[in-house]
Scaffold this motif. Structure first.
Motif, PDB file in Angstrom:
ATOM      1  N   THR A  15      70.376   1.238  15.037  1.00 17.05           N
ATOM      2  CA  THR A  15      70.425  -0.212  15.204  1.00 17.05           C
ATOM      3  C   THR A  15      69.098  -0.759  14.699  1.00 17.05           C
ATOM      4  O   THR A  15      68.043  -0.268  15.080  1.00 17.05           O
ATOM      5  CB  THR A  15      70.644  -0.588  16.680  1.00 17.05           C
ATOM      6  OG1 THR A  15      71.915  -0.076  17.083  1.00 17.05           O
ATOM      7  CG2 THR A  15      70.631  -2.097  16.874  1.00 17.05           C
ATOM      8  N   MET A  16      69.172  -1.734  13.802  1.00 12.41           N
ATOM      9  CA  MET A  16      67.980  -2.314  13.211  1.00 12.41           C
ATOM     10  C   MET A  16      68.012  -3.825  13.340  1.00 12.41           C
ATOM     11  O   MET A  16      69.073  -4.435  13.417  1.00 12.41           O
ATOM     12  CB  MET A  16      67.882  -1.928  11.729  1.00 12.41           C
ATOM     13  CG  MET A  16      67.754  -0.439  11.566  1.00 12.41           C
ATOM     14  SD  MET A  16      67.700   0.234   9.900  1.00 12.41           S
ATOM     15  CE  MET A  16      67.327  -1.041   8.824  1.00 12.41           C
ATOM     16  N   ARG A  17      66.814  -4.404  13.361  1.00 14.81           N
ATOM     17  CA  ARG A  17      66.662  -5.855  13.456  1.00 14.81           C
ATOM     18  C   ARG A  17      65.840  -6.326  12.274  1.00 14.81           C
ATOM     19  O   ARG A  17      64.817  -5.728  11.944  1.00 14.81           O
ATOM     20  CB  ARG A  17      65.950  -6.210  14.764  1.00 14.81           C
ATOM     21  CG  ARG A  17      65.804  -7.686  14.992  1.00 14.81           C
ATOM     22  CD  ARG A  17      65.164  -7.921  16.373  1.00 14.81           C
ATOM     23  NE  ARG A  17      65.102  -9.306  16.684  1.00 14.81           N
ATOM     24  CZ  ARG A  17      64.111 -10.117  16.330  1.00 14.81           C
ATOM     25  NH1 ARG A  17      63.084  -9.648  15.660  1.00 14.81           N
ATOM     26  NH2 ARG A  17      64.127 -11.387  16.655  1.00 14.81           N
ATOM     27  N   GLY A  18      66.283  -7.391  11.629  1.00 16.91           N
ATOM     28  CA  GLY A  18      65.533  -7.925  10.502  1.00 16.91           C
ATOM     29  C   GLY A  18      66.147  -9.210   9.992  1.00 16.91           C
ATOM     30  O   GLY A  18      67.131  -9.716  10.528  1.00 16.91           O
ATOM     31  N   LYS A  66      68.772 -15.626   8.009  1.00 18.07           N
ATOM     32  CA  LYS A  66      68.891 -15.489   9.461  1.00 18.07           C
ATOM     33  C   LYS A  66      68.460 -14.096   9.919  1.00 18.07           C
ATOM     34  O   LYS A  66      68.543 -13.136   9.172  1.00 18.07           O
ATOM     35  CB  LYS A  66      70.322 -15.755   9.894  1.00 18.07           C
ATOM     36  CG  LYS A  66      70.750 -17.157   9.518  1.00 18.07           C
ATOM     37  CD  LYS A  66      72.031 -17.551  10.137  1.00 18.07           C
ATOM     38  CE  LYS A  66      72.356 -18.942   9.615  1.00 18.07           C
ATOM     39  NZ  LYS A  66      72.949 -19.773  10.560  1.00 18.07           N
ATOM     40  N   MET A  67      68.013 -14.031  11.173  1.00 13.73           N
ATOM     41  CA  MET A  67      67.667 -12.761  11.800  1.00 13.73           C
ATOM     42  C   MET A  67      68.941 -12.168  12.390  1.00 13.73           C
ATOM     43  O   MET A  67      69.728 -12.895  13.008  1.00 13.73           O
ATOM     44  CB  MET A  67      66.643 -12.955  12.924  1.00 13.73           C
ATOM     45  CG  MET A  67      65.279 -13.377  12.458  1.00 13.73           C
ATOM     46  SD  MET A  67      64.404 -12.100  11.556  1.00 13.73           S
ATOM     47  CE  MET A  67      64.095 -10.915  12.834  1.00 13.73           C
ATOM     48  N   LYS A  85      75.097  -8.976  14.578  1.00 14.67           N
ATOM     49  CA  LYS A  85      75.120 -10.274  15.254  1.00 14.67           C
ATOM     50  C   LYS A  85      73.809 -10.997  14.963  1.00 14.67           C
ATOM     51  O   LYS A  85      72.761 -10.374  14.780  1.00 14.67           O
ATOM     52  CB  LYS A  85      75.353 -10.139  16.751  1.00 14.67           C
ATOM     53  CG  LYS A  85      74.220  -9.486  17.510  1.00 14.67           C
ATOM     54  CD  LYS A  85      74.515  -9.473  19.004  1.00 14.67           C
ATOM     55  CE  LYS A  85      73.348  -8.832  19.729  1.00 14.67           C
ATOM     56  NZ  LYS A  85      73.484  -8.923  21.159  1.00 14.67           N
ATOM     57  N   GLU A  86      73.910 -12.306  14.910  1.00 14.69           N
ATOM     58  CA  GLU A  86      72.730 -13.137  14.694  1.00 14.69           C
ATOM     59  C   GLU A  86      71.897 -13.147  15.979  1.00 14.69           C
ATOM     60  O   GLU A  86      72.457 -13.176  17.081  1.00 14.69           O
ATOM     61  CB  GLU A  86      73.148 -14.556  14.326  1.00 14.69           C
ATOM     62  CG  GLU A  86      72.012 -15.451  13.959  1.00 14.69           C
ATOM     63  CD  GLU A  86      72.468 -16.841  13.519  1.00 14.69           C
ATOM     64  OE1 GLU A  86      71.605 -17.721  13.458  1.00 14.69           O
ATOM     65  OE2 GLU A  86      73.659 -17.038  13.248  1.00 14.69           O
ATOM     66  N   VAL A  87      70.571 -13.080  15.822  1.00 14.87           N
ATOM     67  CA  VAL A  87      69.680 -13.123  16.972  1.00 14.87           C
ATOM     68  C   VAL A  87      68.677 -14.247  16.788  1.00 14.87           C
ATOM     69  O   VAL A  87      68.451 -14.727  15.686  1.00 14.87           O
ATOM     70  CB  VAL A  87      68.934 -11.779  17.193  1.00 14.87           C
ATOM     71  CG1 VAL A  87      69.921 -10.679  17.549  1.00 14.87           C
ATOM     72  CG2 VAL A  87      68.118 -11.391  15.998  1.00 14.87           C
TER      73      VAL A  87
END
Length: 91
Positions: A15-18, A66-67, A85-87
């Motif tokens: 799982t990655m965030r960017g 978008k993040m 999903k958008e954060v």
């Protein structure tokens, strides 16, 4: 980038965030096209849905700028996502 080591996931799943960004892929080649990348603290990955057709428009394209948090597998430089999903930027 943050990796989530949840035991419920398949081996190799991360799982990655960017932030999603649009960039040219394959510049000066027959494969040149506008592509969606996930820009993380640890690097940038070409991103597309795992079940999607790589020759069709990427459904993540409208979310550029978008993040997001996404889960999937990394194959070479491509992040094949199974969910996203958008954060909030502040998170």
């Amino acid at each position: 980038m943050s990796a989530d080591n949840n035991k419920d996931k398949q081996p190799g799943t991360v799982t990655m965030r960017g932030r999603l960004a649009l960039r040219i892929f394959g510049m000066h080649s027959k494969s040149e096209h506008l592509a969606v990348y996930l820009a993380t603290d640890d690097g940038d990955y070409l991103i597309r849905p795992a079940a999607g057709n790589p020759f069709m428009e990427n459904p993540l394209m409208p979310m550029a700028g978008k993040m997001i948090t996404a889960t999937g597998t990394i194959v070479d430089y491509v992040f094949l996502v199974t969910s996203w999903k958008e954060v909030n930027d502040a998170v």
